[in-house]
Design a protein around this motif. Structure first.
Motif: not given
Length: 86
Positions: A28-29, A31-33, A35-37, A40-41
């Motif tokens: 999650a961290g 993919f958050m960096v 910017a891939n939602s 992240f999910w």
């Protein structure tokens, strides 16, 4: 608290749940960096899966057995039940 561990978390259920959840936090961290939602999910789902897997393993008997609570300190004074006088 050093040296006072009573087996807290030292079970296959705890280790497996924490490892899966940790991998979920990493995914999650990352993919958050990026910017891939969707990624992240996916990581968030892994975090929840770690909790579920740990709970299922505990229910299967691979977790720590619950221990009865001990009362610390002086015993509580009790009163004798009132008797009816006739």
């Amino acid at each position: 608290m050093a040296g006072s561990s009573h087996g807290h978390g030292h079970t296959p259920a705890a280790w497996t749940g924490v490892i899966i959840s940790f991998i979920g936090f990493l995914v999650a961290g990352a993919f958050m960096v990026m910017a891939n939602s969707v990624g992240f999910w996916a990581g968030m789902v892994l975090i929840g899966a770690g909790a579920v897997v740990g709970g299922v393993m505990r229910a299967m008997g691979l977790g720590q057995n619950p221990k009865p609570l001990k009362m610390v300190g002086a015993p509580v004074a009790t009163r004798e039940p009132a008797t009816a006088e006739s």
